[in-house]
Design an enzyme around this catalytic site. Sequence first.
Site, PDB file in Angstrom:
ATOM      1  N   GLU A  27       1.304  -1.226   0.452  1.00 40.96           N
ATOM      2  CA  GLU A  27      -0.260   0.249  -0.135  1.00 40.96           C
ATOM      3  C   GLU A  27       1.328   1.630  -0.203  1.00 40.96           C
ATOM      4  OE1 GLU A  27      -3.051   0.959  -0.176  1.00 40.96           O
ATOM      5  OE2 GLU A  27      -4.420  -1.577  -0.586  1.00 40.96           O
ATOM      6  N   CYS A  73      -2.448   8.562   4.536  1.00 42.35           N
ATOM      7  CA  CYS A  73      -2.734   7.981   3.112  1.00 42.35           C
ATOM      8  C   CYS A  73      -3.548   8.550   1.997  1.00 42.35           C
ATOM      9  CB  CYS A  73      -1.383   6.754   2.508  1.00 42.35           C
ATOM     10  SG  CYS A  73      -2.758   5.612   3.543  1.00 42.35           S
TER      11      CYS A  73
END
Lengths: 947, 947
Positions: B710, B744
């Site tokens: 990720e 994020c």
Amino acid sequence: MAWAVARPGFKVPLFRFIDALPACRDAADVLDHLDGYLDTPASPWLVRAGLHVADAMPGGARVASAVARGGVRRMATRFIAGQSAEEAATALEALWRDGFAATVDLLGEKTLTAADADHYACRVAATLAVLTAAATSWPEDRRLQADPWGPLPQVHVSIKATALAPLLAPATERQGIDEAMARLAPILDHARTEGATVHLDSEHDEVKDATFALLREIGAAYPDGPQLGCVVQAYRTDSYDDLRALVDWSARTLRRPLQIRLVKGAYWDAETITARAHRWAPPVWAEKADSDANYERCARLLVERAGDVRPAFASHNLRSLAYALTAARRAGLPDDAVECQVLYGMATPLHGALRDLGYRTRIYVPIGELVPGMAYLVRRLLENTSNDSFVRMHSSHGGALDILLAPPESDLEPPAAPAVAATDPDDPGPFVNEPDAELRRAGVRRHLVDAVAATATGFAVPVRIGGDERSTGETLPSVDPGRTAVEVCRSALATPADAAMAVNVAHGAFADWAARPPRQRAAIVFRAAAALRQARDQFVGLMVVEAGKPIGEADAEVSEAIDFCEYYGREALRLAEGGAVIDVPGEANHLRYQPRGVAAVIAPWNFPLAIPMGMVAAQLVTGNTVVFKPAEQTPGIAWRMAQLLYDAGVPDAALAFLPGIGEDVGPVLVEHPLVASISFTGSKAVGLDIIERAAVVRPGQRHVKRVVAEMGGKNPIVVDTDADLDEAIPAIVQSAFSYAGQKCSAASRLIVVRPIFEELMDRLAGALDLVVIGHPSDPAVKVGPLIDADAQRRVERYQALAHREADVVVHRKDVPGDGWYAGPMLCVAPADHPLATDEIFGPLLTAVPADDLDHAIALANATDYALTAGAFSRSPAAIERLGMELRAGNVYINRHTVGAVVGRQPFGGYGLSGVGSKAGGPDYLHQFVDPRAVTENTMRQGFAGEG
Amino acid sequence: MAWAVARPGFKVPLFRFIDALPACRDAADVLDHLDGYLDTPASPWLVRAGLHVADAMPGGARVASAVARGGVRRMATRFIAGQSAEEAATALEALWRDGFAATVDLLGEKTLTAADADHYACRVAATLAVLTAAATSWPEDRRLQADPWGPLPQVHVSIKATALAPLLAPATERQGIDEAMARLAPILDHARTEGATVHLDSEHDEVKDATFALLREIGAAYPDGPQLGCVVQAYRTDSYDDLRALVDWSARTLRRPLQIRLVKGAYWDAETITARAHRWAPPVWAEKADSDANYERCARLLVERAGDVRPAFASHNLRSLAYALTAARRAGLPDDAVECQVLYGMATPLHGALRDLGYRTRIYVPIGELVPGMAYLVRRLLENTSNDSFVRMHSSHGGALDILLAPPESDLEPPAAPAVAATDPDDPGPFVNEPDAELRRAGVRRHLVDAVAATATGFAVPVRIGGDERSTGETLPSVDPGRTAVEVCRSALATPADAAMAVNVAHGAFADWAARPPRQRAAIVFRAAAALRQARDQFVGLMVVEAGKPIGEADAEVSEAIDFCEYYGREALRLAEGGAVIDVPGEANHLRYQPRGVAAVIAPWNFPLAIPMGMVAAQLVTGNTVVFKPAEQTPGIAWRMAQLLYDAGVPDAALAFLPGIGEDVGPVLVEHPLVASISFTGSKAVGLDIIERAAVVRPGQRHVKRVVAEMGGKNPIVVDTDADLDEAIPAIVQSAFSYAGQKCSAASRLIVVRPIFEELMDRLAGALDLVVIGHPSDPAVKVGPLIDADAQRRVERYQALAHREADVVVHRKDVPGDGWYAGPMLCVAPADHPLATDEIFGPLLTAVPADDLDHAIALANATDYALTAGAFSRSPAAIERLGMELRAGNVYINRHTVGAVVGRQPFGGYGLSGVGSKAGGPDYLHQFVDPRAVTENTMRQGFAGEG
């Protein structure tokens, strides 16, 4: 036994235990098997208690083992009259003196090698000699020694045709009959001169026609005798027609009327299972009543034609017997015109009753040892415990004769094969596998052979990008690897620039194709499946001539290609429904799967239709556009496949067809920044190179590439000491040598636990000697050519190495001269020898002995590959362990390791055999989509509309 | 409306259309919305016919639009008395002359900025001035101007506390009350001198306590007047207690008794939805009968204590009103001791009847424009159409008064929160999310603040391999980023040799851990979840002091970590059941999933508990062993997490804990041939490097590595012209600035369709001005420090760039001096400017105007990242399109883009944002297993035991 009958959960493991028992090495081994099969909650408490006592008591294992062996031996001696010809002679004389005729059956029906068959034939001949000699001293019994049409021999032997010739099978029928005739000759001569009836038993469906064909050859060769007999199985839907033909043939051909034993048939379970598994029309009636009614119809015909044939009625069903005997009387036949036949040890009160009624009663008497007799024993046990068998019904219904003797109700409508129809994308229904051609039928084989012969060749294969087809300056001929002078087609050669253009065009087409409703894309692959069904013959023919694939395997590959379309079409519709997410009030969540972009599909030649169709269809149906690079060796099949997809509705721009040299265009495709995923099937070296190159994110690239790679294998088969070698050997041959071993799933290592190593090697060598090598257009052929000269050189190099450094057990050299053939080889080599570690991709099987099962598993797993593995064992614990521990993506227990079926055996490896989630499985399409979660806040002004 | 009531499928889209209508730009836009919401099969044919006529007719759009606007305006004017103070004065005088008192409500309750609040306060003050001046000319009405306890002002204004202060919210209650008091001062002064009642309305649960707190402050500051009023909502379970406290307070504090309006409450749907979504105990009664019974209980108390307070009964429920008035009479109160209150435009016949019965009847009169009045309008419509509202029941039951007036049956048992208990691995039940702490309750906040203050610091964090814990020569201090002098812990630094050893130990432990029953591993992660529940406070405290995470977000992260354990535990059990495969007779197929081997887990600091717990638990629970490398910045939390896992039963050798510098140990882990998979969350640069390195198969490596990465995002929020800015602005602030933008998932690009660009920028700037910056241990704080000095330098660099090259709209500089703080910034920059393309990972939001929705989507998608995206729109077509087309793994419509919840929003990106299948989703665990198909031939001797 009564207990077992009432409890199916116990019956199955009990029969399996009985089956495995003869293969047990010692008392502890028997106990392990007993424990594995029978220590379940379904077992009677006495059995379980016994097992635990055996654990706890000193010597308990021996005691329990002895009890188990004793029990089974008692069961066996009930049904088997003796082990030797001499014992048989004694038993038969006793029966004779008791008023019974007999027919002797030599147990040991499964022959895999010429030696097996020779042995069987010798035993028959020897038994015949002993019995004919012995019979001279038996008292005369007029009832048993004559019927209205003449004398009857005292000695009567029942022979299984398959035991005479391992090749007596549909595809090798001719070879099988020739072999059988050769082995029968001394037997027939003796029977004719010394006076004995030679009777061919009926077996499975696969050999019924071959058996009758053999009978006709015998009859033609021996029209004056010996007395011949055969069996008609009334449970078969075609038996009435067969019976008529046999009667006519007997009348026309034989001086001594053929004896026909009318039976119901003993393989109903297996026949039905086989047909259901293949989705063929069952050759047997669906209901017991149908078989019973047909039995009666056949009985009427037999008594009508008595004299043209000698009728014999074999059944333990009182109604069937009574019907046949009454029909004979009504037709005015004397009672000695018909014969009753019964089984040794089954329903013995019936035997005496029939004799006492004055009928000639012949008892079918098995002779032989327990191991080869196990299949017979299990059949008898099945009959005794089947829910609708007469014997079983009799015991459960007691004396209710009116039920037992009621006429069977049946319209004798044969069961049909399940329908195969084009799939409706709006209502696709559950996935089912496409049926293969039923090659056990001669007509079906002939049709395919003709289709292969008619295969169109000599066509041109273009590059096609965005609908624009064109040839290239340089071209590549694709030839028949089994007849290298035949050019199948001539293929264009795409350039690196073509590859880049193809990616760009596919990228341009992506948005539109991705945006189409999933149902529309599914409809296209369903249409492709329907078109493949229509074009089945064409693709079979092309695979035979371009890929050198044996005809039956080519046929199965078309089914697999259809399966991929049908399966992935449905899976894509399932995927379109989204993933499972939780909703809470005020929030709507969706987990959607969207296509990734341009896919490069790089395909192999060894499954030149099914693998590329699966890879391409999976990418297309999930909404990706595809650049399809077929293997250099099979551009013709690939081009026909691509054309079929365009015709089915794949847009020109969504699929580029890029024949060419892998080294030229592969790297361009793999490295192109607009390629989102790569579906590859091929060698480990190329696969790992693709994985490395694809992991580099290049300028202009907006994603990380996904590689789905299926690579090689060095696939082991483990054989445990209690394996059923009759099952294992044909499966090993099929796994290692079918299509000349050119399958990533092919077995190339045989790991055998030492006590059975020599026996297995011997018999396997014999079986391998019988493998038919030749051009794959002959349905008999199992080993065709290798794909090209490179492959031939590689295999020959390893074979030379084997001759230098290993024990070569078999090396067949009888290969055709024209074509890239390599003869099958079986050798023994150390586990760390290149023969046992390198993927050779040819007909070379390396055997390695193992000390025990632990060692065998360790050897099997000592490879970086993890693709397929096989194992043979009859120990439940070992089966469980092998299933868990063998390092392979696909593990096969007690069967061959090739021919994974879509939906049933999702296929693919791990380790260095593959990256990705099994083709033809429920996780496969996930690899070609990106998941997206979309969350909507559905609450507005404090109002959500839910709850 | 009657039609809508009967058809819930139509009511929801109708209300949504009404909600969106004021934001429509023109006739065509109205028609689009009408079409989008109402052209469904559930719509009456007249509506649908009208839509199609509108399509077909020239000018049809304008006609339909006018009809729709007209209809909604008619609805609005029924409930809203006028737009200006002057219109209000006229309307109120008319009511007065008709015998009714009134209380004025200024619509426009949602204030997001100081300017909004100032504007509201000014409008209230101005309206008050106009009305008090006007009222001097109204005729005297003794019934309306006095009760037994003294005179009553003619003018009565109802104020929403939240409209006075955007910070009037649980975490910022103190700031909010101070603000509100400042804005109320002129209003209160005027009301006292000119004679007017100032009444605080009740709103949502979140501000109930703050509103009463404000009331008490007012009362304390103005004990002699003006006349004060407030509302008690009988649908609340705590309202009886609140009422008693208010009565006591009034008696003790105020000279003029507090007027208390007893209502049922207007937010039942929202309160219930919110509580259910969070799994908190609902603050309102579950059943209407409970609210009714409680209303009557409160009414009894009010009449008992009349004089201490001035009772007012507001309801349209005849039984409730009659009960209250009867209770008053029975208590001996004169009729003028109580007041009836009703809503303008609702059930108007009731108003006259109450007046005619002689009761002082006060009408609640909303004043203002349609846009800000929409929430009010939807509430009124909901009330009118709710299935169990009195108004609705009256219309459907006709005159059946005995039903309508039946006493409410209730035991007044408040609804409880769903139970939270440790999970039983044998019967885990369905997954449900862990409830966050209910921080809207002051007691809960206090508890957490105390817990943070008590956080133990100064501990040592070791390397731990195979159970062997040790420190290292060199160590790394981990400090509180908001108070850099505070050392939270001191971490050992693993060496490359440690990393290699950790992998070897984990590899040695693999076989045992992989062989354990899946339920046993699931039980361990369930135990970890239970332990996290117990240690919740400790982890919240550590996240606040070590990661600088605001207290509420730290709390939510503990829930997420628990959720991962609970979710993956269940998913692993599901996986253990195997995949779906087809069986045919004679064949048993199983698709099993087996662990892959050693996993390297490389974790980030920004979700220092939830992300590593998710990654580690997923790998462990599927049977892989783990080498866990935490982020350098948060070793303390990571160590506590690892300890918790060991305590829960993870074997020492199955989990290695490897704190250290990423550059030292990362490459060793990634390249080690015994590492089978890598779970990484972090930056794009590191992620892509890992992907490249891991793709190389190295000597001794027996598998291809799997990387689940990720990476970053440059996440857009798109705001369409019809967006509800009242909803959008707080959501944008939350998305971009919570935790100082260090997620994020944080929004960093704001793409606004031009017509609303300026308005949105203005209001967003105002909202951003109010964001509380400070140490995260204060629950009021939204923006805490950045994680370290590097981060601070990076953000400051971009901020300097913004000052040079972009339009800076806001740059807050009021940050604490001690700590790595950066003030939030909002700027406007071109779409291709680094400010709009680089991931900055800080509190910096770059706005970009777009020409239209197409352009906005194109701008949003013009990034290689694809992680999260947000969108605000009230057009169904646009919502559908945004949900389909925004390039992001997680798309959020009409809400913030952060805080994905396990099971509800499976989280993760594609493009260059991530590789892999969403954490917390149904496909995640598949990444950590290899599929294996095991096929057993179950046919032995022709016998399969099936069918």
